[in-house]
Structure formats: structure tokens, C-alpha cells
Design a protein around this motif. Structure first.
Motif, PDB file in Angstrom:
ATOM      1  N   LEU A  15      42.685  -6.462 -25.540  1.00 12.90           N
ATOM      2  CA  LEU A  15      43.122  -5.265 -25.331  1.00 12.90           C
ATOM      3  C   LEU A  15      44.197  -4.963 -24.332  1.00 12.90           C
ATOM      4  O   LEU A  15      44.409  -5.601 -23.687  1.00 12.90           O
ATOM      5  N   SER A  17      47.195  -2.089 -23.131  1.00 13.75           N
ATOM      6  CA  SER A  17      47.696  -0.485 -23.156  1.00 13.75           C
ATOM      7  C   SER A  17      49.023  -0.556 -23.096  1.00 13.75           C
ATOM      8  O   SER A  17      49.705  -1.542 -22.634  1.00 13.75           O
ATOM      9  N   SER A  38      45.690   6.154 -24.714  1.00 13.56           N
ATOM     10  CA  SER A  38      44.454   5.787 -24.501  1.00 13.56           C
ATOM     11  C   SER A  38      44.281   4.468 -25.270  1.00 13.56           C
ATOM     12  O   SER A  38      45.099   4.112 -26.163  1.00 13.56           O
ATOM     13  N   ALA A  39      43.286   3.794 -24.995  1.00 18.63           N
ATOM     14  CA  ALA A  39      42.812   2.290 -25.752  1.00 18.63           C
ATOM     15  C   ALA A  39      42.704   2.715 -27.157  1.00 18.63           C
ATOM     16  O   ALA A  39      43.353   1.864 -28.177  1.00 18.63           O
ATOM     17  N   GLN A  40      42.448   4.022 -27.551  1.00 20.35           N
ATOM     18  CA  GLN A  40      42.018   4.116 -28.923  1.00 20.35           C
ATOM     19  C   GLN A  40      43.064   4.289 -29.590  1.00 20.35           C
ATOM     20  O   GLN A  40      43.520   4.166 -30.852  1.00 20.35           O
ATOM     21  N   THR A  42      46.092   3.185 -28.619  1.00 22.28           N
ATOM     22  CA  THR A  42      47.037   1.994 -28.598  1.00 22.28           C
ATOM     23  C   THR A  42      46.705   0.806 -29.824  1.00 22.28           C
ATOM     24  O   THR A  42      47.466   0.430 -30.512  1.00 22.28           O
ATOM     25  N   ASP A  43      45.261   0.507 -29.775  1.00 22.56           N
ATOM     26  CA  ASP A  43      44.972  -0.368 -30.551  1.00 22.56           C
ATOM     27  C   ASP A  43      43.589  -0.112 -30.825  1.00 22.56           C
ATOM     28  O   ASP A  43      42.623  -0.610 -30.215  1.00 22.56           O
ATOM     29  N   ASP A  46      40.985  -3.234 -31.496  1.00 22.24           N
ATOM     30  CA  ASP A  46      40.443  -3.987 -30.253  1.00 22.24           C
ATOM     31  C   ASP A  46      39.414  -3.073 -29.436  1.00 22.24           C
ATOM     32  O   ASP A  46      38.565  -3.382 -28.909  1.00 22.24           O
ATOM     33  N   ALA A  47      39.727  -1.710 -29.436  1.00 20.90           N
ATOM     34  CA  ALA A  47      39.068  -0.717 -28.583  1.00 20.90           C
ATOM     35  C   ALA A  47      37.539  -0.847 -29.078  1.00 20.90           C
ATOM     36  O   ALA A  47      36.633  -0.679 -28.507  1.00 20.90           O
ATOM     37  N   ALA A  50      35.992  -4.546 -29.293  1.00 19.89           N
ATOM     38  CA  ALA A  50      36.131  -5.602 -27.990  1.00 19.89           C
ATOM     39  C   ALA A  50      34.736  -6.480 -27.952  1.00 19.89           C
ATOM     40  O   ALA A  50      34.817  -7.592 -27.371  1.00 19.89           O
ATOM     41  N   ASN A 635      44.147  -0.763 -38.298  1.00 20.62           N
ATOM     42  CA  ASN A 635      45.196   0.032 -37.769  1.00 20.62           C
ATOM     43  C   ASN A 635      46.061   0.704 -38.457  1.00 20.62           C
ATOM     44  O   ASN A 635      46.522   1.941 -38.326  1.00 20.62           O
ATOM     45  N   CYS A 650      45.634  11.551 -30.234  1.00 24.57           N
ATOM     46  CA  CYS A 650      46.627  10.650 -30.122  1.00 24.57           C
ATOM     47  C   CYS A 650      47.821  11.383 -30.675  1.00 24.57           C
ATOM     48  O   CYS A 650      47.908  12.356 -31.422  1.00 24.57           O
TER      49      CYS A 650
END
Length: 668
Positions: A15, A17, A38-40, A42-43, A46-47, A50, A635, A650
């Protein structure tokens, strides 16, 4: 699924950021900052994955994937089914399968059986005295599922897609590529040396005296080399139109008198008036070989082909010889599968439809089938509306696409047309003997495809293999029983989950009906291009944009490499279209869903694609996989969908939300 068309999977990294700062701001002033995504945003891959990625570290070899784990689970389910059939069968088909399974697991009995299962075949071959005896032996071996000299199999008539015809094609060679027989580079020479040793091993096991091994192995390879010199390249044989040349069965004997092809067809149970024979030069050469090659050379070749074909199902000497060459050298395997896996593979080869019938009865409920069919219908409805409202499709193409989608056939769980399960009793005495009984049965059922009205019998996958596939020849969606479990289909999950996983995969496949390849077959099942030049241009432009988007992505696990956007373009287009259509179908059913509920749609999509690849596997997929790595299967499509950004708040320009001008829109 041979041939499961596997759903593609992909590698995930840690993960990360993203924080963007204004490095040019004047000193002593606070730098202007864009809030960290946020993680969501960004990727999302991965989010979401994980936990899975942590629980499944990168393997030393091969791949670990969510969909691979599903396939492994279905194999265990098949093992449990066969164990139960062995101990307490319910009905005749389970009795046959249980006995088959028991005979394969009894290694001591298999060892004691030696070459006995193929002894009747070898006796027939050894009885060949004259050239006229050779064609009858060829026909008899085809009948038990051991193709020699050439291949003969049913496939769709390219001029009448509602029927199958029999295709006479090149075959009968022990190596997978005809070029191996004629190339002179060092690697090929080394391969041929190992192949010659393997041929000698099998000939020794099937009765060749030690003093004659070198000569007979050489004669076998010489015969196969002659076949190879008259064969098409692999690229040529993989083009279906290169294999299509219909000919009346009445004309076969006048052209190829020595091969006795009319008698061959009768032995296979084929009474159709049409076959395809696209390699007249090859079959003319074969016709001459029947009389020119001495009977003893034919006998050595036919014994070798029987021993090679049956080697995985006979005693250890056969199995070890086969694995050392075919397993290690050809398939690149380092360890032979466990015995139960070997037996399961064998049963699926010879009696796969029997297993599939029982598997579906055991693992697919009527309610799951009903729910799956309902989702397919909702996705199809949305796709028909999307076609109507398309901004790039012409009016005539819209009309044909709607008709084709309306005519789509849907088969869920098992083929709509069942097989005839009348098979000789198998018993538990001989695994190799049971292989021949089951193989003869399956060949008989394959031959029944040939003729008018039998086209819809064909499935390229087995019900126990997880697969969703669009059959372009039949305008048919196939969903196997094994596919209707997590992560593809979670029966107890809510609508968001079902549409985000199963619905999106269905939409991915239905898009095939009306994409560039689907546009080659019309709603009536006739081969014709129904797109206008403007439609083709619009699709090409869409494809170029998709290729450019994915070519900018790093290829996980291969330092400095990028995804091959051109190679993966077709699948990426289908992914983007699939997510668009499934989202629209979900919203149509759940228009009042809150963002917290909607998030489940996107998580279900992401949960399909986690994978961990060894370095060697990643390098191989970089150049050979027509599907993008799973990080980008997750993604890439979501970043083009405004609804994703709205659901997870986002902002445009963040990694998971492309700005409007950069978004690729196919059906929205």
C-alpha cells in the motif's frame, strides 16, 4: 477451463499513499498542499486486497491467485465427489465414476496390470500384414480416442453455424510443433535427442526387442518427420479459416483410395454428407505413405502412439518415462502431481462430462442458478439500452446488435443438451482398461455432434471447471457450475457484491457479442461483418486510447517494465465495458442504495484479481499474457468511472479518478 479459458489475475504490491507538494513555493511561506489521497483513491487494488496479499506471499515459482484458489477448490470438490461415489454411489453414473476412481487410486493394481490394458490394441497392430490393413488399424485407434496419422474432430461449420461437421486435420506427431522435426539449431537438436530416447523407452515397453530399438525409433521419427514436412505451421493451424474446406464425403474415396476414409467415418459412427479437409497435399502424401511405407514401420509407429497416449494411465515405468519427457521437457514441470491429481486429470480427460453432471447436481442449487440467470438478464437489458444510446455506433449496427443480444442463448451450470451416459461397466480391476472404455464413450459422444441440429451440444469447458465464456459461433453465454461460488458469485451476498463480481464478468463476456469480433457474426448466426467503416474506425480509436492508458502502467514484479497496452487492449476494453454495464445494471435494481452499500460493488470487482507472481512468472506474463496484471484490471476500469470517485469521494486527477477528458467511455 482444455479448455477452461481462465479468468486473468494479477500481482499486487504494498500500500502506498500519494502526497503532492508545491516544491517551488517561496521560503518562509507555507507550501500549498493538495490533501493526501485516501488509500481507496490512491490504489484501490491494494486497499481492498491488503489482507489477501499479506496472507499469500510471493511464491518461489508460478503464481498464487484468487481465481487460481477457486480452481484448486473445485478440484478438491471433485475429489470429495469421487470419494463419495467410490464409497456409496447414488445411481449408475456415480457407480461408473466411483469404480473408475478406485481403480486409479489402487497403485499396486495399476503396477500389476502393466501393459495389459493396451494388449488388445497392440495385438491388433502386430497383426498388420499388408498395406490394406493399416487404415483399419488407424480407424480403430481413433475410435478409442487415440488419434494417429491425422486428427479428426467435430467443429462448427463456418458456413452454417447451426451445425457441426467433421474436420480432417494434420496430427499424428508426438511433438507439439511440426517445426521441431526440421529445425537444425542446437536447442532443437538436443530436444530431438531426448525425444528419440523417450520413443525408445515406449517402444521397449510395448514389445520392441533391444536389438531393434534404435532402428525402430528412427523409423518412427522418420514417419513423423514426413507428416511434419507436409503440415501447416502452428500459426496456420490456429487460424480456423485455414482448416475449413468442405468436401462431400462421397468424394473422399476417389481422392484418397488407400486411406479408406469412407470406412473410417463409418467406424466413427459418422453418417453426415459433408466433412472439411483443408490439407489435400497432406492427405495425398498420407495416402501414398499407406502403400509406400512398409507394414513393419507402420506397426512400430502405431505401437509407439498407443504407448505414448496411454503412458500416464499405465504402470510406473510408462508414467516415469512420460513425465521425464513430456512433464519436464515439454510442460516445464518440476514435480509430478500427487496420485489423486493424476487420476482426477485422467478421469476429466476421458469422462469429464460425467463428472460435470454429478458436480452440478451436488454443488449448484436451483436458487443459485435462478439468481445467476436473473443477473445475466438484467445485464443484457442494460447492454441493449446502452447500444440504443451509443454515441459511436451507427444506426444499422445498433439494430443488428440489439437483435443479436435479444437472441443470445444462456446456459448456466451444465449444457442444455445432455449426453447419452450408456457406457460399458467399468469395474475396479483395471485403470488403463477403464480409461479406454471411458475414452471410447467420450469419442462416441463427440462424434454425435456431427450433423445438422447438433451445434448447441458443444461446450469448450467442463461444468466442474470455473469459467464464464461467450461462444461467438452459437451466440451463447456459458456459465459453468464451478464458477458460481466465491469470489465470482457469493450466493449470500447483497446485490452490490453480486453485480460487482459476477455481473461485471457477465458484462465482460456479453460485450464480446457486439465488439469487433462479435460484429463478424450476425443475429442469425451468419458470418458477415455488420459494422460500417465508421463503426470500425470508432472502435479502433477507443482501442488506441485504452492501449495508451494501460501502456503507462508499471508492470508489477518486473523492474522498469510497462504493461503492453497493445497486447492487452482487447481484454482491457472488455473490462472497462463490463464494469460500466454491471454498474448500470446494479443501479437499475438498487436506485436508492447509499454510498456505503455501493462500495461493495467495487470491492467485489477488486476481490476477483489479487495475485502474487514469482519473478519468472511475472517476466513470462509481461510478454505473453493478453490480460493486464490484476492491479490494473482492478484500477484501470474503475478510474474511468465517475461513480467510483463519487462513492469514495475521490477527486479528479487523483490516481483512482481520471479527469473527465481522459476518461474512456464505451457504453455510457
Amino acid at each position: 477451463m482444455p479448455n477452461l479459458r481462465p479468468l486473468a489475475i494479477a500481482l499486487g504490491l504494498g500500500l502506498a499513499s500519494l502526497v503532492i507538494t508545491d516544491a517551488s513555493a517561496a521560503p518562509k511561506k507555507k507550501a500549498a498542499r493538495t490533501p493526501a489521497a485516501s488509500a481507496q483513491c490512491t490504489d484501490f487494488y491494494d486497499a481492498t486486497n491488503a489482507g489477501w496479499l499479506k496472507a499469500n506471499p510471493v511464491p518461489q515459482t508460478g503464481a498464487t491467485t484468487a481465481l487460481g484458489q477457486l480452481a484448486d477448490r473445485t478440484r478438491l470438490q471433485q475429489r470429495e465427489l469421487l470419494d463419495a461415489a467410490m464409497k456409496s454411489p447414488q445411481g449408475n453414473t456415480q457407480k461408473l465414476l466411483g469404480d473408475f476412481w478406485a481403480s486409479g487410486l489402487d497403485e499396486a493394481a495399476v503396477e500389476a496390470d502393466g501393459s495389459n490394458p493396451i494388449a488388445p490394441l497392440l495385438t491388433r497392430i502386430n497383426a498388420i500384414k499388408k498395406a490394406k490393413d493399416v487404415p483399419a488399424s488407424i480407424a480403430a485407434l481413433h475410435q478409442v480416442g487415440i488419434p494417429v496419422a491425422f486428427n479428426f474432430a467435430p467443429d462448427v461449420d463456418l458456413k452454417a453455424l447451426d451445425r457441426h461437421i467433421g474436420y480432417f486435420m494434420q496430427g499424428g506427431m508426438g511433438l507439439p510443433d511440426p517445426a521441431f522435426y526440421t529445425r537444425t539449431d542446437a536447442d532443437t537438436v538436443a530436444l530431438m535427442g531426448r525425444y528419440r530416447n523417450y520413443v525408445k523407452q515406449i517402444l521397449a515397453l510395448t514389445g520392441t526387442p533391444a536389438a531393434k530399438l534404435d532402428a525402430e525409433a528412427q523409423s518412427v521419427i522418420a514417419l513423423e518427420t514426413e507428416l511434419a514436412r507436409n503440415a501447416q505451421s502452428l500459426a496456420g493451424i490456429n487460424n480456423p479459416f485455414n482448416n475449413y474446406a468442405p468436401i462431400s464425403t462421397k468424394d473422399l474415396n476417389s481422392r484418397y483410395k488407400n486411406l479408406q476414409l469412407d470406412a473410417f467415418l463409418k467406424v466413427q459412427g459418422v453418417n453426415d454428407d459433408l466433412v472439411s479437409l483443408a490439407d489435400p497435399n497432406l492427405f495425398k502424401a498420407l495416402d501414398g505413405m499407406v502403400t509406400r511405407i512398409k507394414p513393419d514401420q507402420w506397426k512400430a509407429y502405431l505401437r509407439w502412439r498407443v504407448g505414448d497416449a496411454m503412458a500416464p494411465y499405465l504402470s510406473k515405468a510408462y508414467r516415469d518415462a512420460e513425465f521425464e519427457f513430456r512433464g519436464r521437457v515439454i510442460r516445464g514441470e518440476t514435480l509430478a502431481p500427487a496420485r489423486w491429481e493424476q487420476v482426477l486429470n485422467a478421469i476429466n480427460v476421458a469422462a469429464g462430462p460425467m463428472v460435470g453432471r454429478e458436480y452440478a447436481a451436488r454443488h449448484l442449487s436451483a436458487e443459485d442458478r435462478r439468481q445467476a440467470a436473473w443477473i445475466v438478464d438484467k445485464v443484457r437489458e442494460v447492454q441493449i439500452d446502452a447500444v440504443k444510446n451509443s454515441s459511436w455506433l451507427s444506426a444499422e449496427a445498433k439494430s443488428e446488435a440489439q437483435a443479436k443480444l435479444a437472441a443470445l442463448k444462456i446456459e448456466i451450470g451444465t449444457p442444455l443438451r445432455d449426453l447419452d451416459y450408456t457406457v460399458q461397466p467399468m469395474g475396479r480391476g483395471s485403470f488403463g482398461g477403464n480409461m479406454l472404455i471411458a475414452s471410447t464413450w467420450r469419442h462416441r459422444e463427440e462424434m454425435k455432434r456431427i450433423g445438422k441440429g447438433n451445434a448447441d451440444r458443444r461446450w469448450d469447458v467442463l461444468p466442474q471447471q470455473p469459467s464464464l465464456a461467450y461462444d461467438i459461433a452459437q451466440n451463447r453465454l456459458i456459465v459453468t457450475a464451478a464458477a458460481l461460488q466465491g469470489p465470482v458469485f457469493n450466493a449470500k451476498a447483497d446485490a452490490a457484491d453480486k453485480f460487482g463480481s459476477f455481473g461485471a464478468l457477465v458484462a465482460h463476456e456479453l460485450n464480446r457479442a457486439v465488439d469487433a469480433k462479435g460484429a463478424l457474426v450476425d443475429a442469425k448466426g451468419e458470418l458477415r461483418s455488420w459494422w460500417t467503416p465508421a463503426d470500425k474506425t470508432a472502435w479502433t480509436l477507443l482501442g488506441s486510447r485504452v492501449a495508451a492508458q494501460y501502456s503507462a502502467y508499471d508492470f508489477p514484479g518486473v523492474k522498469g517494465a510497462k504493461v503492453n497496452g497493445a497486447l492487452t487492449q482487447e481484454e482491457n476494453l472488455a473490462d472497462i465495458a463490463g464494469v460500466e454495464l454491471a454498474w448500470a445494471a446494479y443501479l437499475a435494481q438498487e436506485p436508492k442504495a447509499k454510498p456505503a452499500q455501493q462500495q461493495g460493488f467495487f470491492r467485489a470487482w477488486a476481490a476477483l484479481w489479487p495475485q502474487q507472481l514469482s519473478p519468472n512468472e511475472a517476466a513470462q506474463r509481461l510478454t505473453g499474457d493478453i490480460r493486464a496484471p490484476g492491479r490494473w484490471r482492478t484500477n484501470g476500469p474503475l478510474s474511468n468511472l465517475p461513480a467510483f470517485g463519487a462513492t469514495f469521494t475521490c477527486k479528479p486527477g487523483q490516481p483512482m479518478q481520471r479527469v473527465d477528458n481522459d476518461q474512456i467511455k464505451i457504453w455510457r
